[in-house]
Design an enzyme around this catalytic site. Structure first.
Site, PDB file in Angstrom:
ATOM      1  N   VAL A   1      21.185  46.626 112.331  1.00 30.79           N
ATOM      2  CA  VAL A   1      21.072  48.052 112.596  1.00 30.79           C
ATOM      3  C   VAL A   1      20.909  48.840 111.290  1.00 30.79           C
ATOM      4  O   VAL A   1      19.977  49.634 111.144  1.00 30.79           O
ATOM      5  CB  VAL A   1      22.308  48.555 113.382  1.00 30.79           C
ATOM      6  CG1 VAL A   1      22.358  50.065 113.434  1.00 30.79           C
ATOM      7  CG2 VAL A   1      22.260  47.998 114.790  1.00 30.79           C
TER       8      VAL A   1
ATOM      9  N   SER B   1      27.973  52.141 114.181  1.00 35.13           N
ATOM     10  CA  SER B   1      28.422  50.958 114.912  1.00 35.13           C
ATOM     11  C   SER B   1      28.789  51.357 116.338  1.00 35.13           C
ATOM     12  O   SER B   1      29.114  52.511 116.607  1.00 35.13           O
ATOM     13  CB  SER B   1      29.675  50.360 114.268  1.00 35.13           C
ATOM     14  OG  SER B   1      29.451  50.008 112.932  1.00 35.13           O
TER      15      SER B   1
ATOM     16  N   CYS C   1      25.170  42.166 121.495  1.00 34.47           N
ATOM     17  CA  CYS C   1      25.801  43.390 121.998  1.00 34.47           C
ATOM     18  C   CYS C   1      26.256  43.371 123.451  1.00 34.47           C
ATOM     19  O   CYS C   1      27.366  43.811 123.743  1.00 34.47           O
ATOM     20  CB  CYS C   1      24.842  44.564 121.801  1.00 34.47           C
ATOM     21  SG  CYS C   1      24.594  44.934 120.066  1.00 34.47           S
TER      22      CYS C   1
END
Ligand SMILES: NC(=O)c1ccc[n+]([C@@H]2O[C@H](COP(=O)([O-])OP(=O)(O)OC[C@H]3O[C@@H](n4cnc5c(N)ncnc54)[C@H](O)[C@@H]3O)[C@@H](O)[C@H]2O)c1
Length: 458
Positions: free
Chosen positions: A15, A130, A275
């Site tokens: 990310v 996050s 995720c």
């Protein structure tokens, strides 16, 4: 050159790296620095061989690196010199103590908060990038604002919705950007600062603002909804196999209802990635924490069905191949958790490879981008594993092919040649339903899709 804004991102992962490369590319008047505790990762970001594969990422990074995009291990200096700090460290599932296997492990995140407190010499905007449990910002505020030295920290929540494999496109043209803040004067001012950064390239109507708890929760809920659609169609694929219905036909009919829509309705071996599972388990843990057991059970079933689907795939292979895989050579096409990425975190392929080895099959792993990660994932697991990048060569001498990742390259191979080189009877288990099943069958394969009647020569 003097920059209008100086931005730091702590955490140079899947990310942090791409997100900051996009901000640097779209905002030439911002200086963006990405720091990490892992020196190898930073060295890779500074090299020609980036630590992650994403279509378009190389070009994006190379154009901005050294101009207004920098990668460094100097976290202390980064914190001192930048006014806006994104925190994009990993938040894996906790593997110890209370909440093990369910709750988010917040140790990396909290360490970062303490570093920001220790090294800051001026007020900052700190942005949660996050994915975090709802109300984490409160803990961040309490840690950061514990000293009375005139330095103040405004906490924003700005969850990342990019999907791996399409990260660059998602960052360039996001469905939405979500920015949550406290609804105080300071909070709203900080929120506006971040809105202004995104407004450099994202249309205003796609920049949503909300209260901070809604923002934190929306990320967990988005992932839970996406995973729930996959588990829903996969649950139906099991029924289709019993009823001789075709899950692709059912999914098309259902998805054409404009209230439902067609996306995320492909039956497969299930979802993977770093995720979905962790974020759902985190949601389940939160619900249980608040005493909402029925809600927790509902969401937990999404993960249960995902594991069931992977185990079902193995059982179908065993059943089709005369109830023994021992000594048979099975080729795995694809190891990444989805196409167009080298990421194998929580990939169904890991589960399937492990189960095949338990059945004493010999496996040949093939993937255009994920072989390095596959080697790491399968280290220490007993059994015979080979790694061959070329899918046709990988299948040579095999009894079966299990297609596990929907890479486009598997669609148009020379299936006649592949069939000729395999042990007979030859099987294909298409775990992503992407092959031309009729053509493979006509060549001589016994074909087992997911959620459709098999095409066999027996
Ligand atoms: N991967 C995705 O597709 C995705 C998408 C949206 C959101 N997220 C969320 O974004 C967050 C980051 O995910 P990721 O996939 O980029 O993780 P990652 O593991 O790829 O990267 C995290 C990085 O943070 C670094 N780090 C950890 N502690 C640090 C510290 N104290 N100081 C400096 N660096 C530190 C690690 O070394 C690592 O390089 C997670 O919360 C994840 O849930 C991920």
């Amino acid at each position: 050159m003097s920059f209008e804004k100086t931005i730091l991102c702590i955490g140079a992962g899947y990310v942090g790296g791409p997100t900051m490369a996009m901000i640097a590319s779209q905002c030439p008047r911002c200086r963006v620095t990405v720091v990490d505790i892992n020196p190898e990762r930073i060295a890779a970001w500074n090299s020609d061989d980036l630590p992650i594969y994403e279509p378009g990422l190389d070009e994006l990074v190379k154009a901005a690196r050294g101009r207004n995009l920098f990668f460094s291990t100097d976290i202390e200096r980064g914190i001192r010199e930048n006014d806006i700090i994104f925190v994009s460290v990993n938040t894996p599932t906790k593997s110890f103590g209370l909440g093990a296997g369910m709750a988010a492990d917040l140790q990396y995140w909290e360490k970062t908060a303490r570093q920001i407190l220790e090294f800051s010499e001026s007020s900052k905007i700190v942005i949660e990038k996050s994915t975090l449990p709802v109300r984490t910002a409160l803990a961040m505020e309490r840690i950061l604002n514990c000293r009375e030295n005139g330095i103040c920290f405004d906490i924003l929540s700005n969850p990342e919705f990019l999907a791996e494999g399409t990260a660059v496109r998602d960052l360039e043209q996001p469905d939405r950007i979500l920015i949550g803040s406290r609804e105080t004067d300071c909070g709203l001012k900080a929120r506006q600062t971040l809105v202004d950064i995104y407004a450099n390239w994202v249309p205003k109507e796609r920049i949503l603002t909300s209260n901070i708890w809604s923002s934190e929760l929306s990320k967990l809920v988005s992932n839970a909804f996406l995973a729930q659609r996959i588990s829903s169609i996969n649950a139906i694929s099991a029924l289709c196999e019993k009823a001789e219905a075709d899950v692709a036909e059912v999914s098309r009919a259902v998805g054409m209802d404009s209230r439902i829509g067609p996306k995320f309705l492909n039956a497969s071996i299930g979802f993977g990635g770093s995720c979905f599972k962790k974020d759902i388990l985190n949601l389940v843990y939160l619900c249980r924490h608040y005493g909402l057991d029925e809600v927790a059970d509902y969401w937990e079933s999404v993960v249960t069905i995902n594991t069931y689907q992977q185990e079902r795939f193995i059982r179908n292979m065993l059943g089709a191949m005369f109830n023994t895989l021992a000594g048979k050579r099975i080729c795995l096409w694809g190891f990444a958790f989805k196409a167009n990425t080298g990421d194998t975190r929580e990939s169904p392929a890991i589960f399937i490879a492990r189960r095949l080895l338990e059945e004493q099959a010999e496996i040949v792993v093939s993937d255009p981008k994920a072989l390095k990660n596959a080697r790491t994932d399968l280290t220490g697991i007993a059994g015979r594993v080979h790694y061959v990048e070329d899918p046709s060569r990988a299948a040579e001498g095999c009894h079966a092919i299990a297609l596990l990742t929907e890479w486009d390259l598997y669609r148009n191979l020379d299936f006649q040649k592949i069939f000729d080189g395999m042990a007979k009877p030859a099987f294909i288990f298409d775990g992503r339903n992407i092959l031309d099943h009729r053509r493979c069958f006509d060549i001589g394969f016994n074909v087992y899709p997911v959620g459709k009647p098999p095409l066999t020569h027996f």
